[in-house]
Every structure is written in C-alpha cells, then in structure tokens.
Design an enzyme around this catalytic site. Structure first.
Site, short mmCIF file in Angstrom:
data_model
loop_
_atom_site.label_atom_id
_atom_site.label_comp_id
_atom_site.label_asym_id
_atom_site.label_seq_id
_atom_site.Cartn_x
_atom_site.Cartn_y
_atom_site.Cartn_z
N ASP A 192 9.88 8.22 6.20
CA ASP A 192 10.96 8.97 5.38
C ASP A 192 11.65 9.91 6.23
OD1 ASP A 192 12.73 9.41 3.25
OD2 ASP A 192 11.24 9.61 1.71
N ASP A 196 7.50 0.86 -1.44
CA ASP A 196 6.50 1.80 -1.31
C ASP A 196 6.67 2.69 -2.62
OD1 ASP A 196 7.58 5.01 -0.83
OD2 ASP A 196 9.30 3.52 -0.47
#
Length: 372
Positions: free
Chosen positions: A90, A270
C-alpha cells in the site's frame, strides 16, 4: 505482469495474475503483513499451512521502521522476510492520514508526523514510488488523497482532482524509472476515489482507467458507510474499470463482503479482520462467527469448524482454544490466526471453483444457507 481472465459467472471472475514471484489465482484474499510479518505467524505458516501466493505489506510502516533503505540493503522485502511469493505494498497514504495527529494534504502530497517519534515527514507521489522501489514489492499502489466519510461534495471533488493529478505524475515517473532499469519487474495500480457518490466514482474511474496502470483499485470504502452503499458503489464503479486488468477492493472485509463483491466483479481483497478478530477471540466458520472465549466452549470437544481442514481444526478442540485464550497463551494467537486465514483463503478457492463451473449464484446461496 501477465493477466488472464479465465472464466466468468455473470459478473464474478476467475483470473490468473503472474508476477515475477508467483502465480496468483483469483478471487484472492491477501493476508495483511503490515510490518513484513503476518501477525502471530512465521513465513513457513504462511507458505506451507496457508498456501498464500501474495501478502500485503505497508509502505508507511516499513518506511518509518526499519526504513526502506534498510530493507533494500537486506535483499528487499523478499530477502528481508524470506517470503518468496508476491508482495503488494500500500502507498501508506491511509496510514499517514489516520495514524498521524497532524496530517495535511496539499496539491504536492501529504505532510504527517510519525506515530512512533513525532518526526515530520512528507509523502509525494514520486517519493512513495521510490520507497516502494526500495521495498521491491511486486505490486505497488500510488499515493491517493483519501477522504473520511461523510464529506462534502467539494472535498470529494478535490480528492478526485488531486488523486488524478498524482496518478499522472506517478505513472509517468514509474514508467521513466522502468526505462532506466529500476522497478522493471514491479507493477503499479491506481486507486479510484469518490465516496459513495456515483457521479464522483464515474469521474474518478474514467480519468484513472484512461492511464497506463497495470491494475486498478477501489479505495475509500469500508470506512463507516452502510453495506448496501458499499455494494452499490462497487457495482457501479466496476462498469468503468477495464476487463483485462485486475480489480482490487481495498480494506474489505467480512466473509459476506467478499462474497458480495466477488459477485460484482472484484478480483483482489485485503483486510486485517481475520487476523485481528482471531487475536480478539472471534473465529470465522462455515456456519458463521464463533466467540471462542465464551463459557459454552469450555468443555466442547468439537473442532472450531467441522468442515475446515486447517491444522487447528484437524488437531485441536474448541475447549482447548477456549483454555488457551482465557490463559492468554501465545499458542492461541498462532492457532486462531491459522484458522481464520485458512478459512478466508479457502473461501476464495471455493468461490473460484464455482466461477469456473459457472455456478457462482448457487455457491453464494449455499454460503448464506449455512449461516441460517
């Protein structure tokens, strides 16, 4: 990256994503390893017991500690952690926004203070790519301008404007670096914003999907909106996303969320939920959630889930896990995490099989039937 759309069952998709490190079959749930480690597990557990082909690490956290340059010196994420499969990182924008007491977004990037020592930092689109080059992830995410909901239309419009501008800067810089031999085996995804407003989502998706990214994510959901609002937003947004690239729904969610959003065309997920809930005593089963700390399980000889083939369910009883949890034994956290992640990953495998057989609607109906 090689992307192959293998089958559909209405809008649900079964795909294959090949990176430099693994072949990922979708739908896929990515265990969260924020700090380069899936909490309570070692990489042998992740590989041998779960069979995970991709996990997630976080740019913000790895940048602050141990530092992305340290990770690079230690063989990047794959060498540092010894996990040989794929990593997605991320951008860290969400953490800079949510963990910092002082966080300010401007047209150039995000200024924030470290949650560790209060030191001041500034993330720009180029800087987060440089950090992720050092980390060596297979899939990196661009910096986006996150908006907390509810938000004014003016603020959401500004978020889209910034995210698109940062995306253009990011993809230009990323492709330039690839031509220079940096990040040649890495891939980059953009993040669609827009809250739950369909017009804003259309604008963001249209602008970003016109750019040369390897995949696209839907961000800014699972932040307090109603479930139906999330599902409607996803269903609308995927209409504007390319069919020949991966679709990733960030930070989602419950087993029900996964089932609903697979039906709407999402490939990748996720969430910290299976690991965090495991540590807090909530276990996911084929029949719903089970609160293992409850006194009702003190003398229950059954496995957590009679349909589960994980190490925990094959070897241990609910009574034993109840005892470990109440005693705060470290072994509990490993066994519970193994079970919850196995449940999530196996749910994705079963969903994939249903899509390949064009029976996703029946699979979804059976999923809910078991839950009563």
């Amino acid at each position: 990256m090689e992307f192959t759309l293998e089958a559909t069952s209405k809008n649900a998709r079964a795909c294959t994503i090949k990176t430099a490190h693994s072949t990922i079959k979708t739908p896929v749930f990515m265990p969260v390893g924020t700090l380069g480690s899936v909490k309570a597990l070692d990489m042998e557990d992740v590989l041998d017991l779960l069979g995970a082909e991709i996990i997630l690490a976080n740019t913000y956290h790895m940048y602050l500690r141990p530092g992305d340059e340290t990770v690079a010196k230690m063989g990047k994420l794959h060498g540092f952690t010894t996990y040989p499969k794929s990593f997605l990182t991320d951008s860290g924008g969400f953490q800079a926004f949510s963990l910092s007491d002082i966080s300010k977004a401007s047209e150039n990037g995000i200024e924030f203070r470290s949650h560790i020592d209060g030191s001041k930092h500034f993330f720009t689109p180029k800087k987060v790519i440089d950090i992720q080059h050092n980390l060596g992830s297979d899939i990196m995410m661009i910096l986006d301008d996150l908006v907390a909901l509810p938000a004014t239309g003016e603020r959401i419009a500004l978020s889209i404007e910034r995210t698109t501008a940062w995306a253009k800067e990011s993809i230009e810089y990323f492709r330039k670096k690839q031509k220079e031999g940096i990040g040649a085996e890495q891939n980059i995804f953009a993040i669609i914003q827009g809250g739950t407003d369909k017009a804003f989502r259309t604008k963001s998706a249209t602008e970003l999907c016109a750019l040369d990214f390897d995949g696209f994510a839907i961000g800014g959901l699972s932040v307090g909106e109603l479930n139906n609002e999330m599902y409607d937003t996803v269903e609308h947004t995927v209409k504007y996303m390319p069919k020949d690239k991966p679709r990733y729904l960030m930070g989602v969610g419950t087993p029900e969320d996964l089932i609903e959003n697979i039906e709407r065309g999402i490939d990748m997920f996720d969430c910290v939920m299976p690991t965090r809930n495991a540590r807090n005593g909530t276990l996911f089963t084929s029949f719903g959630r089970l609160n293992i700390k409850g006194a009702t399980y003190k003398e229950d000889a059954q496995p957590v889930d009679s349909e589960c083939e994980c190490l925990t369910c094959k070897r241990y009883s609910r009574a034993y896990l109840n005892h470990l949890f109440r005693s705060r034994e470290i072994a509990y956290f490993r066994l519970a995490t193994i079970h919850n992640l196995h449940y999530y990953l196996n749910l994705m495998r079963e969903a994939r099989e249903a899509i390949l057989e064009d029976k996703y609607a029946e699979f979804k109906a059976e999923f809910y039937r078991k839950r009563g």
